[in-house]
Scaffold this motif. Structure first.
Motif, PDB file in Angstrom:
ATOM      1  N   ALA A 113       7.412   9.853   5.541  1.00 26.66           N
ATOM      2  CA  ALA A 113       7.536  11.112   5.371  1.00 26.66           C
ATOM      3  C   ALA A 113       7.472  11.769   6.819  1.00 26.66           C
ATOM      4  O   ALA A 113       6.653  12.083   7.641  1.00 26.66           O
ATOM      5  N   CYS A 114       8.717  12.374   7.143  1.00 27.12           N
ATOM      6  CA  CYS A 114       8.945  12.727   8.458  1.00 27.12           C
ATOM      7  C   CYS A 114       8.678  14.191   8.445  1.00 27.12           C
ATOM      8  O   CYS A 114       9.508  14.912   7.877  1.00 27.12           O
ATOM      9  N   GLY A 115       7.770  14.880   9.103  1.00 24.44           N
ATOM     10  CA  GLY A 115       7.375  16.318   9.117  1.00 24.44           C
ATOM     11  C   GLY A 115       8.744  17.106   9.828  1.00 24.44           C
ATOM     12  O   GLY A 115       9.677  16.522  10.282  1.00 24.44           O
ATOM     13  N   ARG A 116       8.192  18.424   9.905  1.00 21.02           N
ATOM     14  CA  ARG A 116       9.276  19.234  10.320  1.00 21.02           C
ATOM     15  C   ARG A 116       9.362  19.546  11.685  1.00 21.02           C
ATOM     16  O   ARG A 116      10.422  19.863  12.404  1.00 21.02           O
ATOM     17  N   HIS A 122       3.449   9.036   1.960  1.00 22.87           N
ATOM     18  CA  HIS A 122       4.060  10.381   1.463  1.00 22.87           C
ATOM     19  C   HIS A 122       3.210  11.487   1.750  1.00 22.87           C
ATOM     20  O   HIS A 122       2.185  11.352   2.119  1.00 22.87           O
ATOM     21  N   LEU A 123       3.440  12.585   1.319  1.00 27.98           N
ATOM     22  CA  LEU A 123       2.918  13.732   1.565  1.00 27.98           C
ATOM     23  C   LEU A 123       2.967  14.077   3.240  1.00 27.98           C
ATOM     24  O   LEU A 123       3.805  14.356   3.861  1.00 27.98           O
ATOM     25  N   GLY A 124       1.555  14.049   3.549  1.00 23.35           N
ATOM     26  CA  GLY A 124       1.508  14.143   5.121  1.00 23.35           C
ATOM     27  C   GLY A 124       1.716  15.625   5.753  1.00 23.35           C
ATOM     28  O   GLY A 124       1.164  16.659   4.886  1.00 23.35           O
ATOM     29  N   PRO A 125       2.316  15.696   6.784  1.00 20.88           N
ATOM     30  CA  PRO A 125       3.022  14.921   7.628  1.00 20.88           C
ATOM     31  C   PRO A 125       1.949  13.824   8.285  1.00 20.88           C
ATOM     32  O   PRO A 125       0.978  14.409   8.676  1.00 20.88           O
ATOM     33  N   TRP A 126       2.684  12.699   8.488  1.00 24.18           N
ATOM     34  CA  TRP A 126       2.074  11.497   9.014  1.00 24.18           C
ATOM     35  C   TRP A 126       2.391  11.563  10.486  1.00 24.18           C
ATOM     36  O   TRP A 126       3.462  11.702  11.027  1.00 24.18           O
ATOM     37  N   LEU A 170       0.989  -1.261   0.028  1.00 24.48           N
ATOM     38  CA  LEU A 170       0.054  -0.051  -0.010  1.00 24.48           C
ATOM     39  C   LEU A 170       0.946   1.178  -0.088  1.00 24.48           C
ATOM     40  O   LEU A 170       1.693   1.464   0.721  1.00 24.48           O
ATOM     41  N   THR A 171       0.627   2.067  -0.968  1.00 27.00           N
ATOM     42  CA  THR A 171       1.281   3.324  -1.223  1.00 27.00           C
ATOM     43  C   THR A 171       0.241   4.415  -1.070  1.00 27.00           C
ATOM     44  O   THR A 171      -0.708   4.503  -1.760  1.00 27.00           O
ATOM     45  N   LEU A 172       0.223   5.525   0.079  1.00 25.38           N
ATOM     46  CA  LEU A 172      -0.413   6.382  -0.024  1.00 25.38           C
ATOM     47  C   LEU A 172       0.008   7.938   0.101  1.00 25.38           C
ATOM     48  O   LEU A 172       1.145   8.317   0.646  1.00 25.38           O
ATOM     49  N   TYR A 173      -0.515   8.481  -0.859  1.00 27.10           N
ATOM     50  CA  TYR A 173      -0.072  10.095  -1.027  1.00 27.10           C
ATOM     51  C   TYR A 173      -1.239  11.084  -0.507  1.00 27.10           C
ATOM     52  O   TYR A 173      -2.225  11.220  -1.422  1.00 27.10           O
ATOM     53  N   VAL A 174      -1.201  11.408   0.706  1.00 30.23           N
ATOM     54  CA  VAL A 174      -2.365  11.948   1.242  1.00 30.23           C
ATOM     55  C   VAL A 174      -1.925  13.294   1.866  1.00 30.23           C
ATOM     56  O   VAL A 174      -1.023  13.071   2.686  1.00 30.23           O
TER      57      VAL A 174
END
Length: 415
Positions: free
Chosen positions: A282-285, A256-260, A228-232
């Motif tokens: 995807a690791c947010g800031r 991906h995208l997110g951040p999750w 499963l690959t999600l770009y949300v």
């Protein structure tokens, strides 16, 4: 051997190829040039795909009908791209083309930028009925309401798909009740059964306003997923809980995208995704994003072999708390990891942590492929990359992409 068809449905474009013009028997000829082509396309080596990918649709079709001997070698590698208007009856030509040449099509890409008609759906069903070896269906939609109708065509495949990629982009999303009515009408028991046997799903929407409930409704039929690959853009708690409760047996997961919120999905000492072989995050800031990454325990992922992390580190050096979190993540044994990819979303002028290379060498003993993208463009960073490569015996595996002053990626070769 894999063949491809890309169908771009654009209402303002005319077709570039008429397949019926090539529905004729190939002739027998002999020449030195033909001998070279027969050698290039011989199945004993892997040159056919390399040749075909440099030919446009018309060139591939012309090549296929050169002679009888070359015909099956070319058609088995077709990578045909069609640009067709919805009001023109080209799907019928495509169906006749497939029935005549019998290319071993395993991948079809449809880009649907405008409204669809019943006649168009009928032709799509005919195409699906004529491609018994189809494995992967790629679909780009502008209107979410079209998905149940197109999904209904999957019932005409002779066997279930293995992989589905669907991209909504900046799609128009329907109210819940309207979408449910369409789904009830078109997603029959047979279609739901086909969707339930799909093993790999790539779902993408970059619209930040999409309602999570619509994403969850879309995911309901996919009960047999392993990848499963999600770009949300804006995942929420409801989506997290659905992933944890319904997709815990995934072997490949990429977010991906997110951040999750990594801590919600991967709570330490309470592993849910224990079957993962590949993990992309995807690791947010924010400090909490780095903290949650640092809290991940390698022992919670006993089968993990591939890690891909997309960092949002910004343009400023990392704070001490973020550096500590990275040291916790990289400073624990990852005994089964063979491939590691690290990417900065921004081209930084600083390293994440100075000892990153030493930690990778020490705690990733089975690493065979290392890729670093958008890391600081100076000698210490490249030396880090070389150190990992040489210490672990990696030869020409992975990539190093650093930022030049013009911010154009470069990939120096290792000596």
């Amino acid at each position: 051997m894999t063949s491809h068809v890309c169908i771009v449905a654009l209402s303002n474009q005319l077709p570039t190829v008429q397949f019926t013009a090539y529905a004729r028997k190939p002739v027998d000829i002999h020449s030195p040039g033909l001998d070279l082509l027969l050698w290039l396309f011989h199945p004993s080596h892997d040159l056919s795909g390399r040749v075909i990918r440099h030919l446009d649709t018309l060139e591939q079709l012309r090549l296929a009908v050169v002679c009888r001997a070359l015909f099956p070698m070319v058609t088995s590698h077709f990578q045909v791209r069609l640009e067709m208007g919805l009001l023109l009856p080209l799907f019928s030509s495509l169906t006749r083309f497939i029935q005549t040449y019998r290319p071993s099509l395993r991948y079809i890409n449809i880009r649907l930028d405008c409204d669809i008609s019943e006649a168009w759906l009928h032709d799509v069903r005919s195409i699906f009925n004529a491609v018994p070896k189809l494995n992967h269906f790629n679909l780009l939609l502008r209107n979410q309401a079209h998905w149940p109708e197109v999904a209904g065509c999957l019932a005409y495949l002779s066997r279930p798909l293995r992989e589905l990629s669907i991209y909504f982009g900046l799609a128009e999303f329907q109210p819940h009740q309207a979408y449910r009515a369409l789904a009830k009408q078109h997603l029959t028991d047979l279609v739901l059964a086909r969707l339930g046997r799909i093993q790999s799903l790539n779902f993408s929407t970059i619209a930040s306003t999409v309602d999570t409930d619509l994403i969850l409704q879309f995911l309901v039929p996919f009960t047999g997923l392993r990848r499963l690959t999600l770009y949300v853009a804006s995942p929420d708690e409801e989506l997290y809980q659905t992933l944890v409760s319904r997709f815990s047996r995934l072997t490949h997961l990429a977010l991906h995208l997110g951040p999750w919120k990594i801590g919600v999905l991967f709570e330490p000492h309470l592993p849910v995704f224990r079957h993962l072989i590949s993990l992309g995050l995807a690791c947010g800031r924010g400090p909490h994003h780095f903290r949650d990454l640092g809290n991940l325990l390698s022992t919670d992922f006993p089968h993990l072999e591939h890690i891909n992390i997309d960092f949002d580190v910004g343009y400023s050096p990392l704070t001490p708390s973020k550096q500590l979190a990275l040291r916790r993540f990289f400073g624990q044994p990852w005994p089964r990891i063979t491939a590691l990819t690290l990417t900065n979303q921004y081209i930084a002028d600083h390293d994440m942590i100075p000892e990153l290379g030493s930690l990778i060498v020490q705690f990733f003993p089975q690493l065979r492929e290392l890729s670093l993208y958008k890391f600081a463009d100076h000698a210490p960073t490249y030396a880090l990359y070389q150190k990992v490569q040489l210490s672990l015996g990696i030869i020409n595996k992975g990539s190093y992409a650093a930022a030049q002053s013009s911010r154009v990626a470069r990939r120096p070769k290792l000596s």
